[in-house]
Design a protein around this motif. Structure first.
Motif, short mmCIF file in Angstrom:
data_model
loop_
_atom_site.label_atom_id
_atom_site.label_comp_id
_atom_site.label_asym_id
_atom_site.label_seq_id
_atom_site.Cartn_x
_atom_site.Cartn_y
_atom_site.Cartn_z
N ASN A 243 8.08 1.93 5.54
CA ASN A 243 7.64 0.95 4.55
C ASN A 243 6.15 0.71 4.73
O ASN A 243 5.64 0.81 5.84
N ALA A 244 5.46 0.36 3.65
CA ALA A 244 4.02 0.09 3.75
C ALA A 244 3.60 -0.87 2.65
O ALA A 244 4.25 -0.97 1.60
N SER A 245 2.49 -1.57 2.91
CA SER A 245 1.93 -2.45 1.89
C SER A 245 0.43 -2.56 2.08
O SER A 245 -0.10 -2.32 3.17
N ALA A 246 -0.26 -2.91 0.99
CA ALA A 246 -1.70 -3.16 1.01
C ALA A 246 -1.93 -4.43 0.21
O ALA A 246 -1.40 -4.60 -0.89
N THR A 247 -2.71 -5.34 0.78
CA THR A 247 -2.97 -6.64 0.16
C THR A 247 -4.46 -6.89 0.10
O THR A 247 -5.18 -6.63 1.07
N LEU A 248 -4.90 -7.42 -1.03
CA LEU A 248 -6.26 -7.90 -1.18
C LEU A 248 -6.18 -9.42 -1.22
O LEU A 248 -5.57 -9.99 -2.14
N ALA A 249 -6.72 -10.08 -0.20
CA ALA A 249 -6.67 -11.54 -0.10
C ALA A 249 -8.05 -12.11 -0.43
O ALA A 249 -9.02 -11.83 0.29
N LEU A 250 -8.11 -12.87 -1.50
CA LEU A 250 -9.37 -13.47 -1.93
C LEU A 250 -9.54 -14.84 -1.29
O LEU A 250 -8.56 -15.51 -0.96
N GLY B 137 -7.53 -18.19 -2.28
CA GLY B 137 -6.08 -18.31 -2.09
C GLY B 137 -5.26 -17.29 -2.84
O GLY B 137 -4.05 -17.16 -2.63
N LEU B 138 -5.88 -16.53 -3.74
CA LEU B 138 -5.16 -15.51 -4.50
C LEU B 138 -4.98 -14.26 -3.65
O LEU B 138 -5.91 -13.80 -3.01
N GLU B 139 -3.75 -13.72 -3.65
CA GLU B 139 -3.46 -12.47 -2.96
C GLU B 139 -2.75 -11.53 -3.92
O GLU B 139 -1.85 -11.94 -4.65
N VAL B 140 -3.16 -10.27 -3.92
CA VAL B 140 -2.54 -9.24 -4.75
C VAL B 140 -2.12 -8.11 -3.82
O VAL B 140 -2.93 -7.61 -3.04
N TYR C 52 28.61 2.24 0.89
CA TYR C 52 27.38 1.61 0.42
C TYR C 52 26.22 2.55 0.69
O TYR C 52 25.91 2.80 1.85
N PRO C 53 25.56 3.04 -0.35
CA PRO C 53 24.41 3.91 -0.12
C PRO C 53 23.18 3.10 0.29
O PRO C 53 23.08 1.90 0.01
N SER C 54 22.25 3.76 0.93
CA SER C 54 20.99 3.13 1.30
C SER C 54 20.18 2.84 0.04
O SER C 54 20.43 3.40 -1.03
N GLN C 55 19.20 1.96 0.18
CA GLN C 55 18.31 1.69 -0.93
C GLN C 55 17.43 2.92 -1.18
O GLN C 55 16.96 3.55 -0.23
N PRO C 56 17.18 3.27 -2.43
CA PRO C 56 16.29 4.41 -2.71
C PRO C 56 14.83 4.02 -2.48
O PRO C 56 14.52 2.86 -2.20
N ARG C 57 13.93 4.98 -2.63
CA ARG C 57 12.50 4.69 -2.56
C ARG C 57 12.17 3.72 -3.70
O ARG C 57 12.59 3.91 -4.84
N THR C 58 11.44 2.65 -3.36
CA THR C 58 11.05 1.67 -4.36
C THR C 58 9.59 1.29 -4.16
O THR C 58 9.07 1.36 -3.05
N TYR C 59 8.98 0.91 -5.26
CA TYR C 59 7.58 0.47 -5.26
C TYR C 59 7.51 -0.86 -5.99
O TYR C 59 8.35 -1.16 -6.84
N GLY C 60 6.51 -1.63 -5.68
CA GLY C 60 6.36 -2.89 -6.39
C GLY C 60 5.00 -3.52 -6.15
O GLY C 60 4.17 -2.97 -5.42
N GLY C 61 4.84 -4.65 -6.75
CA GLY C 61 3.60 -5.39 -6.60
C GLY C 61 3.91 -6.87 -6.50
O GLY C 61 5.00 -7.33 -6.83
N LEU C 62 2.94 -7.61 -6.04
CA LEU C 62 3.11 -9.03 -5.83
C LEU C 62 1.77 -9.72 -6.03
O LEU C 62 0.74 -9.23 -5.56
N ALA C 63 1.78 -10.81 -6.74
CA ALA C 63 0.60 -11.66 -6.85
C ALA C 63 1.04 -13.06 -6.47
O ALA C 63 2.08 -13.53 -6.91
N ARG C 64 0.27 -13.70 -5.60
CA ARG C 64 0.62 -15.06 -5.20
C ARG C 64 -0.64 -15.87 -4.95
O ARG C 64 -1.72 -15.31 -4.70
#
Length: 110
Positions: A53-60, A63-66, A95-107
C-alpha cells in the motif's frame, strides 16, 4: 496461522516551504503460505499474502490536505477464508481479497 509473517512501513515527510509539506507513506505485509481449508474436504487450498500500500499527501499550512493512495498495488489475489456453504451440502464458499484500488482524499484540519 502462517509460519512467517512480516509487516513493515515507512513514512517520509519533506518540507517544500515553511508551511507546505509532502508526506509519502508505504507499507508492506507478507504472510507465508498457509492452508485455508483446514477441516474441509478441500484442505489443500492455500494462500500466500503479499500486500503493498502507498500514499502521497500534500499538506498545506492552512490545514488543507490532499492525498492520493493505492491499496494492494501488486494486485495479490487470494482467498481470505473459505467455509462450508449453508445452502447445499458439499458447497464451499470463500471471501476473496480486496483487488487493487486507488483513491483520493481531501480534508481540512481545524
Amino acid at each position: 496461522i502462517p509460519e512467517f509473517a512480516l509487516a513493515v512501513g515507512a513514512t517520509y515527510t519533506a518540507s517544500i516551504t515553511e508551511k507546505v509539506k509532502a508526506i509519502f507513506h508505504a507499507d508492506f505485509a507478507h504472510e507465508s503460505n498457509v492452508a485455508v481449508g483446514q477441516g474441509l474436504s478441500v484442505a489443500n487450498i492455500t494462500r500466500e499474502v503479499n500486500l503493498l500500500n502507498a500514499s502521497a499527501t500534500l499538506a498545506l499550512g492552512n490545514g488543507l490536505e490532499v492525498s492520493v493512495w493505492g491499496r494492494n498495488l501488486t494486485d495479490n489475489r487470494f482467498l481470505a477464508a473459505i467455509f462450508p456453504g449453508v445452502a447445499q451440502p458439499g458447497n464451499i464458499n470463500g471471501y476473496p481479497s480486496q483487488p487493487r484500488t486507488y483513491g483520493g482524499l481531501a480534508r481540512y484540519r481545524f
